[in-house]
Enzyme design. Structure first.
Site, PDB file in Angstrom:
ATOM      1  CG  ASP A   1      -6.728  -2.708  -3.385  1.00  0.00           C
ATOM      2  OD1 ASP A   1      -7.241  -1.701  -2.862  1.00  0.00           O
ATOM      3  OD2 ASP A   1      -5.503  -2.948  -3.329  1.00  0.00           O
TER       4      ASP A   1
ATOM      5  CB  SER B   1      -0.962  -0.053   1.188  1.00  0.00           C
ATOM      6  OG  SER B   1      -1.958   0.931   1.091  1.00  0.00           O
TER       7      SER B   1
ATOM      8  CG  HIS C   1      -5.980  -1.790   0.348  1.00  0.00           C
ATOM      9  ND1 HIS C   1      -5.135  -1.557  -0.699  1.00  0.00           N
ATOM     10  CD2 HIS C   1      -5.388  -1.234   1.444  1.00  0.00           C
ATOM     11  CE1 HIS C   1      -4.088  -0.877  -0.275  1.00  0.00           C
ATOM     12  NE2 HIS C   1      -4.202  -0.673   1.028  1.00  0.00           N
TER      13      HIS C   1
END
Length: 317
Positions: free
Chosen positions: A256, A159, A286
């Protein structure tokens, strides 16, 4: 939208005990919530032969680092992954990603060095990128001292940490540091306003844990100056050139919000002649790399990461 049944089951269990969303908490409480969730969802703590805390020298003081050295990995000249945690540049830490780093070190049979960079809102962009680049250079310069091989290093992260991994790989290229590979786990590569038009950002804007309100909360904390989004250290997708960066493994989840920018960055790398391994996980949302305690796909992703690291770091000298 075809979310994996295991993810749906997880969402159902979470909804049985409703709680305020992350963006409704104080920064301190949000950080604690994230760390607590990681402990609940991350599965057992894998035993590692050596775990050592130390610090690199950074532009604003010490940068905490944690070294994981599993059984069978030499105490000197060990291949190593420099891991950069996620958490929206606001809530992650060495502690929140302790289980992930242990899993990777154990499965890949390499050392892992986790980086604790400065967080927003106390330290907005580009503070995190400055720390990660400084930590990378410090690790290379002190490789013998900490028992790793400066010629067998990789960078990786998830991320926000995936974004910072891309930044670190670009900085390594520019500094002449020969990274073996970069592991980009659903990386956030574009923080410009225009990124809200990506189809995945629209289609999965309400899919937890990274919904649009949460993303906006992170972005407001991390980027009080919106013009900073044009900086490649904030949006790696806008960098002038990605030529000659390290081989990349790009992991995405099909459900995601960040799926598309991960794909776009992989496309850009390939167009520039960089070797890219792509692994998209159907039905994954995610944050799934942190959910080894509840999701089968997490183990498949960790095995993929371990395979690439063994191939690039451990088996190749």
């Amino acid at each position: 939208m075809h979310i994996d049944p295991e993810v749906k089951n997880l969402f159902a269990k979470i909804n049985e005990q409703p709680a305020p969303s992350m963006d409704q908490l104080s920064v301190a409480d949000a950080r604690q919530r994230y760390c607590d969730q990681s402990a609940v969802l991350g599965g057992p703590v894998v035993a590692i032969n050596q775990v050592a805390n130390f610090a690199a020298e950074g532009p604003a003081g010490a940068i905490p680092l944690r070294l994981y050295r599993p059984d069978g990995v030499p105490e000197d000249a060990a291949p190593a992954l420099i891991y950069i945690h996620g958490g929206g540049w606001v809530i992650g830490s060495i502690e929140s990603h302790d289980r992930v780093c242990r899993q990777i070190a154990h499965r890949a049979s390499c050392a892992v060095i986790s980086v604790e960079y400065r967080l927003a809102p106390e330290h907005p962009a580009p503070a995190a990128a400055e720390d990660v680049i400084s930590a990378l250079i410090w690790i290379v310069d002190h490789a013998t001292e900490i028992g790793v091989d400066a010629g067998r290093l990789a960078v990786g992260g998830d991320s926000a940490g995936g974004s910072l991994t891309a930044v670190a790989a670009l900085a390594a290229r520019d500094a002449g540091i020969p990274l073996r590979c970069q592991i980009l786990i659903y990386p956030a590569t574009d923080n410009r306003d225009s990124a809200w038009s990506y189809p995945s950002r629209i289609a999965y804007a309400e899919v937890p844990p990274l919904t649009r309100p949460i993303m906006e909360y992170f972005r407001e904390s991390f980027l009080p100056d919106k013009t900073a989004a044009q900086d490649w250290r904030v949006s790696p997708l806008v960098v002038e050139s990605v030529e000659n960066v390290a081989t990349a493994l790009v992991i995405t989840g099909s459900c995601d919000v960040l799926h598309d920018e991960g794909v776009l960055y992989a496309d850009r790398l390939e167009k520039a002649g960089v070797a890219v391994i792509r692994r998209n996980f159907p039905g994954m949302v995610h944050g799934f790399i942190e959910m080894a305690g509840v999701l089968t796909a997490t183990h498949l992703a960790l095995d993929t990461i371990a395979f690439v690291l063994r191939e690039q770091l451990v088996q190749s000298k």
